[in-house]
Write an enzyme that holds these catalytic residues in place. Structure first.
Site, mmCIF file in Angstrom:
data_model
loop_
_atom_site.group_PDB
_atom_site.id
_atom_site.type_symbol
_atom_site.label_atom_id
_atom_site.label_comp_id
_atom_site.label_asym_id
_atom_site.label_seq_id
_atom_site.Cartn_x
_atom_site.Cartn_y
_atom_site.Cartn_z
ATOM 1 N N ARG A 106 -9.336 6.335 17.449
ATOM 2 C CA ARG A 106 -8.525 6.481 18.671
ATOM 3 C C ARG A 106 -9.299 7.379 19.606
ATOM 4 O O ARG A 106 -9.567 8.552 19.273
ATOM 5 C CB ARG A 106 -7.147 7.060 18.356
ATOM 6 C CG ARG A 106 -6.382 7.472 19.605
ATOM 7 C CD ARG A 106 -4.935 7.808 19.354
ATOM 8 N NE ARG A 106 -4.153 6.596 19.176
ATOM 9 C CZ ARG A 106 -2.818 6.534 19.242
ATOM 10 N NH1 ARG A 106 -2.120 7.622 19.485
ATOM 11 N NH2 ARG A 106 -2.183 5.394 19.072
ATOM 12 N N HIS A 133 -4.837 -1.414 23.507
ATOM 13 C CA HIS A 133 -4.200 -0.938 22.267
ATOM 14 C C HIS A 133 -3.915 -2.192 21.423
ATOM 15 O O HIS A 133 -2.752 -2.579 21.224
ATOM 16 C CB HIS A 133 -2.926 -0.172 22.608
ATOM 17 C CG HIS A 133 -2.406 0.692 21.499
ATOM 18 N ND1 HIS A 133 -2.975 0.734 20.237
ATOM 19 C CD2 HIS A 133 -1.340 1.558 21.461
ATOM 20 C CE1 HIS A 133 -2.302 1.588 19.483
ATOM 21 N NE2 HIS A 133 -1.322 2.097 20.201
ATOM 22 N N GLN A 136 -1.386 -2.355 18.462
ATOM 23 C CA GLN A 136 0.008 -2.278 18.911
ATOM 24 C C GLN A 136 0.481 -3.651 19.390
ATOM 25 O O GLN A 136 1.602 -4.078 19.088
ATOM 26 C CB GLN A 136 0.142 -1.245 20.039
ATOM 27 C CG GLN A 136 1.551 -1.112 20.581
ATOM 28 C CD GLN A 136 2.521 -0.529 19.560
ATOM 29 O OE1 GLN A 136 2.300 0.555 19.055
ATOM 30 N NE2 GLN A 136 3.601 -1.248 19.253
ATOM 31 N N ASP A 243 5.982 1.027 29.125
ATOM 32 C CA ASP A 243 5.417 2.175 28.411
ATOM 33 C C ASP A 243 5.608 3.402 29.296
ATOM 34 O O ASP A 243 6.000 3.282 30.468
ATOM 35 C CB ASP A 243 3.924 1.930 28.104
ATOM 36 C CG ASP A 243 3.367 2.911 27.071
ATOM 37 O OD1 ASP A 243 4.152 3.708 26.499
ATOM 38 O OD2 ASP A 243 2.142 2.905 26.859
ATOM 39 N N CYS A 283 6.214 0.531 22.927
ATOM 40 C CA CYS A 283 5.337 0.929 21.818
ATOM 41 C C CYS A 283 5.671 2.318 21.289
ATOM 42 O O CYS A 283 5.265 2.671 20.188
ATOM 43 C CB CYS A 283 3.877 0.839 22.244
ATOM 44 S SG CYS A 283 3.428 2.014 23.538
ATOM 45 N N ARG A 311 3.877 -2.437 12.975
ATOM 46 C CA ARG A 311 2.527 -1.858 13.007
ATOM 47 C C ARG A 311 1.925 -1.878 11.601
ATOM 48 O O ARG A 311 0.771 -2.267 11.399
ATOM 49 C CB ARG A 311 2.575 -0.403 13.525
ATOM 50 C CG ARG A 311 2.821 -0.253 15.019
ATOM 51 C CD ARG A 311 1.626 -0.677 15.850
ATOM 52 N NE ARG A 311 0.420 0.043 15.510
ATOM 53 C CZ ARG A 311 0.037 1.188 16.076
ATOM 54 N NH1 ARG A 311 0.775 1.737 17.016
ATOM 55 N NH2 ARG A 311 -1.105 1.766 15.736
#
Ligand code: CP
Length: 331
Positions: A106, A133, A136, A243, A283, A311
Site C-alpha cells: 500500500r 484500489h 477493493q 468514497d 469501501c 475483501r
C-alpha cells in the site's frame, strides 16, 4: 528472477477468463468457510504486507486470508522499517522477496508500486495506490454479483462477468480518486456503464482515462463512462457508490474539498432514484453526514458489510492465483 512471476497492480493484469475464474473461486472459498471447511492450499507460504498508509480492512482481510489458507502473514508498517530511514525501495524489494512468497504493498504514487514490483522476485499486489484500489473493486464487484445476479445452484455459480455486463453503476463524489479510477477500469473490462457524478475540478484526467480504457480480446470499445450530475447518475442505477471526500494525505485540502463536494452526499432521496433492488456500496471507512448519510450507510439497501467481508474471499482467490500460478481444482 522468477520468469513466471506476475503482479496484480491493476485489474487489467488478469485476463477476463482469469477474472471469471477468480470470482468463482472466491465464491467457492466463501461457501467453504461458511461450512467450516478448512482449506490449506497456501500451507507453508508467507505474505508480506507493507504499508505506507493506514489500514484496517486491507490489513486484517489479507492476514486472515492467508492464515485461513494455511499460510502466514508478516505486517510491516513503513514507520517501523528501514524505508522510513531512507533505505532504497529496490533494496527492500530485493531483500524481502527472498523471504516471502508474495508482497502486498500500500503506497502513494504508482511509480513506487512499479519500482517495487520490478525489483521483487515474487508477485506484488496493489493494496491501494494513487492510481487505483483493485483488490477493493474485486470485492465490490463480487458484492454486486451476489446481490444482483442469479442465485448459485449448489456448488455452481453464475458467470460473474455475464452478471456485470450492462449494469449501471453510479459513482458520486471524487471522480479522480483511486476508487473512481478503478471503477472506470472495471467498467471497460467488464462491459458496464459507470455514471460518474463529480464536480468538474474532480473529474479524472484525460491521461488517466486513456490508460484505463483497456479493451481486451480485440474488442475496440467496451463499457462506458458517462459524466452526469448526481441525480442523473443515480436514476435507474443498479448500484450507487461513493468514497470519502478527503482521502489519506489530503487533510490540508479538507475545507476546499468539503465546499466542492457540497451537493454530492448520497442520501435517501438519491437512493430512491435508483432501481428498487439497487445496493449501496462504500469501501469504508465512511464519514456519515459527509459523502453519505447515516440512513443510507446503515439502511436496508446498504451492502457495505458484505462488501467488506468479500475483501477476504476475493483476496484468498487472488493469493492462490498469484502464489500457485493457478486456482487449485480439487478443493
Ligand atoms: N477499504 C479499505 O481499503 O480499507 P482500509 O483503508 O481500512 O484498509
Amino acid at each position: 528472477m522468477n520468469p513466471t512471476k506476475r503482479d496484480f497492480l491493476r485489474l487489467a493484469d488478469l485476463s477476463l477468463d482469469e477474472h471469471r475464474a477468480l470470482f468463482a473461486r472466491a465464491r467457492t472459498l466463501k461457501a467453504a468457510r461458511s461450512a467450516a471447511q478448512v482449506i490449506t492450499t497456501l500451507a507453508g507460504r508467507s505474505l508480506l504486507l507493507l504499508f505506507e498508509k493506514s489500514s484496517t480492512r486491507t490489513r486484517v482481510s489479507f492476514e486472515a486470508a492467508i492464515q485461513q489458507l494455511g499460510g502466514s502473514a508478516i505486517t510491516l508498517p513503513m514507520q517501523d522499517s528501514q524505508l522510513a530511514r531512507g533505505e532504497p525501495l529496490e533494496d527492500t524489494a530485493r531483500v524481502v522477496s527472498r523471504y516471502v512468497d508474495a508482497v502486498m504493498f500500500r503506497t502513494h504514487g504508482d511509480a513506487r508500486l512499479e519500482t517495487f514490483a520490478n525489483a521483487s522476485r515474487v508477485p506484488v499486489i496493489n493494496g491501494l495506490s494513487d492510481g487505483g484500489h483493485p483488490v477493493q473493486i474485486l470485492a465490490d464487484l463480487l458484492t454486486v454479483v451476489e446481490h444482483l445476479g442469479p442465485r448459485a445452484s449448489g456448488a455452481t455459480f453464475p458467470d460473474s462477468l455475464e452478471v456485470l455486463r450492462g449494469k449501471q453503476i453510479a459513482w458520486i463524489g471524487d471522480g479522480a480518486s483511486n476508487m473512481a479510477l478503478s471503477w472506470i477500469e472495471a467498467a471497460h473490462l467488464f462491459d458496464f456503464t459507470l455514471r460518474l457524478a463529480a464536480p468538474p475540478a474532480y473529474r479524472p484526467a484525460a491521461a488517466d482515462l486513456s490508460k484505463l480504457a483497456k479493451f481486451p480480446d480485440g474488442v475496440t470499445e467496451r463499457g462506458r463512462v458517462l459524466h452526469c450530475d448526481a441525480r442523473e447518475a443515480a436514476h435507474g442505477a443498479d448500484a450507487v457508490t461513493t468514497d470519502v471526500w478527503i482521502s489519506m494525505g489530503q487533510e490540508k485540502e479538507a475545507a476546499a474539498r468539503k465546499a466542492s463536494f457540497d451537493g454530492y452526499c448520497v442520501d435517501a432521496e438519491l437512493m430512491a432514484l435508483a432501481k428498487k433492488e439497487a445496493i449501496f456500496l462504500h469501501c469504508l471507512p465512511a464519514h456519515r453526514g459527509e459523502e453519505v448519510t447515516a440512513a443510507v450507510t446503515d439502511g436496508p439497501q446498504s451492502a457495505i458489510l458484505d462488501e467488506a467481508e468479500n475483501r477476504m474471499h476475493v483476496q484468498k482467490a487472488l493469493l492462490e492465483l498469484m502464489i500457485l500460478g493457478a486456482f487449485p481444482s480439487n478443493t
